[in-house]
Design a protein around this motif. Structure first.
Motif, PDB file in Angstrom:
ATOM      1  N   UNK A   1     109.755  67.688  -2.985  1.00  0.00           N
ATOM      2  CA  UNK A   1     110.066  67.248  -4.352  1.00  0.00           C
ATOM      3  C   UNK A   1     108.898  67.546  -5.301  1.00  0.00           C
ATOM      4  N   UNK A   2     107.878  68.204  -4.796  1.00  0.00           N
ATOM      5  CA  UNK A   2     106.749  68.613  -5.651  1.00  0.00           C
ATOM      6  C   UNK A   2     105.603  67.618  -5.661  1.00  0.00           C
ATOM      7  N   UNK A   3     105.660  66.622  -4.765  1.00  0.00           N
ATOM      8  CA  UNK A   3     104.626  65.580  -4.781  1.00  0.00           C
ATOM      9  C   UNK A   3     103.533  65.768  -3.747  1.00  0.00           C
ATOM     10  N   UNK A   4     103.434  66.952  -3.133  1.00  0.00           N
ATOM     11  CA  UNK A   4     102.419  67.165  -2.087  1.00  0.00           C
ATOM     12  C   UNK A   4     101.010  67.170  -2.665  1.00  0.00           C
ATOM     13  N   UNK A   5     100.024  67.022  -1.762  1.00  0.00           N
ATOM     14  CA  UNK A   5      98.624  67.040  -2.212  1.00  0.00           C
ATOM     15  C   UNK A   5      98.266  68.421  -2.753  1.00  0.00           C
ATOM     16  N   UNK A   6      97.570  68.453  -3.853  1.00  0.00           N
ATOM     17  CA  UNK A   6      97.143  69.743  -4.408  1.00  0.00           C
ATOM     18  C   UNK A   6      95.810  70.176  -3.791  1.00  0.00           C
ATOM     19  N   UNK A   7      94.882  69.246  -3.763  1.00  0.00           N
ATOM     20  CA  UNK A   7      93.585  69.530  -3.152  1.00  0.00           C
ATOM     21  C   UNK A   7      92.747  70.511  -3.945  1.00  0.00           C
ATOM     22  N   UNK A   8      91.545  70.728  -3.444  1.00  0.00           N
ATOM     23  CA  UNK A   8      90.651  71.721  -4.057  1.00  0.00           C
ATOM     24  C   UNK A   8      89.827  72.357  -2.939  1.00  0.00           C
ATOM     25  N   UNK A   9      89.299  73.535  -3.214  1.00  0.00           N
ATOM     26  CA  UNK A   9      88.521  74.230  -2.181  1.00  0.00           C
ATOM     27  C   UNK A   9      87.200  73.493  -1.990  1.00  0.00           C
ATOM     28  N   UNK A  10      86.851  73.117  -0.752  1.00  0.00           N
ATOM     29  CA  UNK A  10      85.586  72.426  -0.515  1.00  0.00           C
ATOM     30  C   UNK A  10      84.367  73.283  -0.850  1.00  0.00           C
ATOM     31  N   UNK A  11      83.266  72.581  -1.042  1.00  0.00           N
ATOM     32  CA  UNK A  11      81.988  73.200  -1.402  1.00  0.00           C
ATOM     33  C   UNK A  11      81.606  74.308  -0.388  1.00  0.00           C
ATOM     34  N   UNK A  12      81.239  75.438  -0.914  1.00  0.00           N
ATOM     35  CA  UNK A  12      80.776  76.605  -0.144  1.00  0.00           C
ATOM     36  C   UNK A  12      81.864  77.275   0.711  1.00  0.00           C
ATOM     37  N   UNK A  13      83.110  76.919   0.534  1.00  0.00           N
ATOM     38  CA  UNK A  13      84.173  77.661   1.220  1.00  0.00           C
ATOM     39  C   UNK A  13      84.552  78.829   0.304  1.00  0.00           C
ATOM     40  N   UNK A  14      83.600  79.709   0.113  1.00  0.00           N
ATOM     41  CA  UNK A  14      83.705  80.711  -0.936  1.00  0.00           C
ATOM     42  C   UNK A  14      83.725  82.139  -0.408  1.00  0.00           C
ATOM     43  N   UNK A  15      83.823  82.296   0.909  1.00  0.00           N
ATOM     44  CA  UNK A  15      83.866  83.652   1.467  1.00  0.00           C
ATOM     45  C   UNK A  15      82.500  84.223   1.775  1.00  0.00           C
ATOM     46  N   UNK A  16      81.437  83.425   1.615  1.00  0.00           N
ATOM     47  CA  UNK A  16      80.092  83.979   1.829  1.00  0.00           C
ATOM     48  C   UNK A  16      79.289  83.242   2.902  1.00  0.00           C
ATOM     49  N   UNK A  17      79.977  82.500   3.739  1.00  0.00           N
ATOM     50  CA  UNK A  17      79.275  81.701   4.753  1.00  0.00           C
ATOM     51  C   UNK A  17      78.533  82.587   5.750  1.00  0.00           C
ATOM     52  N   UNK A  18      79.175  83.659   6.195  1.00  0.00           N
ATOM     53  CA  UNK A  18      78.546  84.527   7.200  1.00  0.00           C
ATOM     54  C   UNK A  18      77.269  85.154   6.649  1.00  0.00           C
ATOM     55  N   UNK A  19      77.328  85.520   5.380  1.00  0.00           N
ATOM     56  CA  UNK A  19      76.155  86.102   4.722  1.00  0.00           C
ATOM     57  C   UNK A  19      74.999  85.089   4.727  1.00  0.00           C
ATOM     58  N   UNK A  20      75.324  83.826   4.434  1.00  0.00           N
ATOM     59  CA  UNK A  20      74.264  82.796   4.418  1.00  0.00           C
ATOM     60  C   UNK A  20      73.661  82.622   5.808  1.00  0.00           C
ATOM     61  N   UNK A  21      74.531  82.656   6.814  1.00  0.00           N
ATOM     62  CA  UNK A  21      74.032  82.491   8.186  1.00  0.00           C
ATOM     63  C   UNK A  21      73.121  83.666   8.549  1.00  0.00           C
ATOM     64  N   UNK A  22      73.556  84.865   8.212  1.00  0.00           N
ATOM     65  CA  UNK A  22      72.760  86.060   8.538  1.00  0.00           C
ATOM     66  C   UNK A  22      71.390  85.984   7.869  1.00  0.00           C
ATOM     67  N   UNK A  23      71.357  85.563   6.611  1.00  0.00           N
ATOM     68  CA  UNK A  23      70.070  85.481   5.906  1.00  0.00           C
ATOM     69  C   UNK A  23      69.184  84.402   6.524  1.00  0.00           C
TER      70      UNK A  23
END
Ligand code: UD1
Length: 394
Positions: free
Chosen positions: A357-379
């Motif tokens: 009915x359109x009442x589901x949770x919308x949510x938001x992307x959590x902090x640092x879930x931005x596609x660059x985690x592997x890069x941070x780990x490598x550095x």
């Protein structure tokens, strides 16, 4: 020309089971392009071995073929863990590894960590510090023990550091870097396979997954279902209850269910096939990564007991009902689209209606879930190697 005598040996990157592959793919790519890191070697323990559970995901993720496959196969936890340890130890010795990188919480993660630490080779654990606080889950044991022996602990959400601190892990060993699984999701979303093509590829005409939208044009209307946790599928009563929830949901919308081999076998063993026999439920073999992404991204809702899918639906903004009593990924509930429903049939039914009915949770992307985690780990690792080398050379 051979390596310099005092150059660090390779980084051994370990994968074993399906959810490891999407975590390791961005790490290997980031390691290869980061100056200051030794070369990486990919070791597959062979915990998962079917084409559907392994090879197909390698192809989808463009993962290089493993440098080594230990081919351990299935077994009890003791047999599988012991066999991985037995076969990994000589590899570690032969390659003179400088670091072992493990991901997630499967038996391969713990087995290789134990071998490494006892041989004096440091371990980096990616996706450290998650806790369900449910020690009946084999994964929880793997998480707690791996984190106790790891030298470097990379976390996906801030609560993880609190869990680790409570268990006595020194803060300087942990680094909050984001989520490598979401790196893979972001990198591959545009390659995702459309849902009806997935049914067609599986040889199913299946239920129609689209309905007419109010503003003209069709939109998708279906739920994606994945179930494989022993707590849901290894006992006839539990599996019967879980399948009853699916039957209820199928009254509201078509379901697409790629079945894990464990679930598939138990449905037959417990004589529960009839619960899945309706034209509203399309049962598929395990799907590839790109097929699963296409299904997840376009679903009206997802019913699952997977850990990774709770995170992926949060990143995609798709409502997720988790058929478990707890989650080790609380951020997906607090900030994302996830709701824990256990096997509460009435609750699952009510929430399904609310979402539709359109009442589901919308949510938001959590902090640092931005596609660059592997890069941070490598550095971070490059800095660690530099400090270590300087200390050894000093
Ligand atoms: C494992 C992980 C779990 C993860 C899941 C993802 C552990 C303790 N569990 O559970 O955390 O969520 O992978 O799939 O490491 N089988 C096949 N083909 C395969 C692999 C397995 O048919 O390629 C069947 C075998 O009958 C096997 C059963 O599935 O006995 C279970 O496999 P196993 O690796 O023991 O655990 P999963 O349930 O896959």
């Amino acid at each position: 020309m051979g390596a310099l005598p005092n150059a660090p040996g390779p980084i051994l990157c370990v994968v074993g089971a399906r959810p490891n592959f999407m975590k390791m793919a961005p790490l290997l790519a980031a390691f290869a392009r980061t100056p200051g890191l030794p070369r990486s070697m990919l070791v597959h323990t062979g915990q998962h071995y079917d084409a559907d559970m392994s090879d197909r995901l390698f192809a989808d993720l463009r993962l290089p073929q493993p440098d080594l496959n230990l081919e351990v196969g299935s077994g009890t936890h003791a047999v599988q863990t012991a066999e991985i340890m037995r076969r990994f130890e000589p590899v570690l010795e032969r390659e003179r590894a400088s670091l072992v990188v493990v991901v997630g919480d499967v038996n391969s993660t713990l087995a290789c960590s134990l071998v490494a630490v006892k041989r004096g080779v440091p371990v980096a654990h990616v996706e450290a510090g998650l806790r369900s606080f449910d020690r009946t889950m084999p994964e929880e044991i793997n998480r707690v023990l791996t984190d106790q022996v790891a030298e470097l602990l990379y976390t996906t959400e801030r609560t993880a550091a609190e869990n680790l601190a409570r268990e006595g892990v020194p803060g300087e060993r942990t680094a909050f870097v984001g989520n490598v699984m979401i790196d893979s999701l972001r990198a591959n979303l545009r390659r995702a396979v459309p849902p009806e093509e997935t049914l067609r590829r599986a040889g199913l005409s299946g239920p129609s997954l689209r309905e007419s939208g109010t503003g003209g044009g069709d939109r998708y209307r279906f739920a994606l279902v994945t179930l494989h946790r022993p707590s849901n599928v290894d006992h006839p009563d539990a599996l019967g209850e879980a399948l009853a929830i699916l039957r209820d949901a199928a009254e509201r919308l078509p379901l697409v269910c790629p079945l894990h081999p464990r679930t598939q076998a138990n449905v037959v063993r417990f004589g529960l096939q009839a619960l899945l026999e309706t034209p509203r439920i399309a049962v598929l073999p395990p799907q590839g990564y790109l097929e699963t992404l296409g299904l997840m991204a376009n679903a009206s809702l997802v019913l699952t007991d997977s850990g990774g899918i709770q995170e992926e639906t949060t990143a995609l903004g798709v409502p997720c009902l988790t058929l478990r009593e707890n989650t080790e990924r609380p951020i997906t509930v607090e900030q994302g689209t996830n709701t824990i429903v256990g096997r509460d049939r009435a609750l699952a039914f009510r929430l399904t209606d609310e979402i539709l009915a359109g009442g589901g949770k919308r949510g938001r992307a959590p902090e640092l879930w931005d596609g660059r985690a592997a890069e941070r780990i490598a550095e971070h690792l490059a800095g660690w190697f530099a400090r270590r080398h300087a200390a050894i050379g000093a």
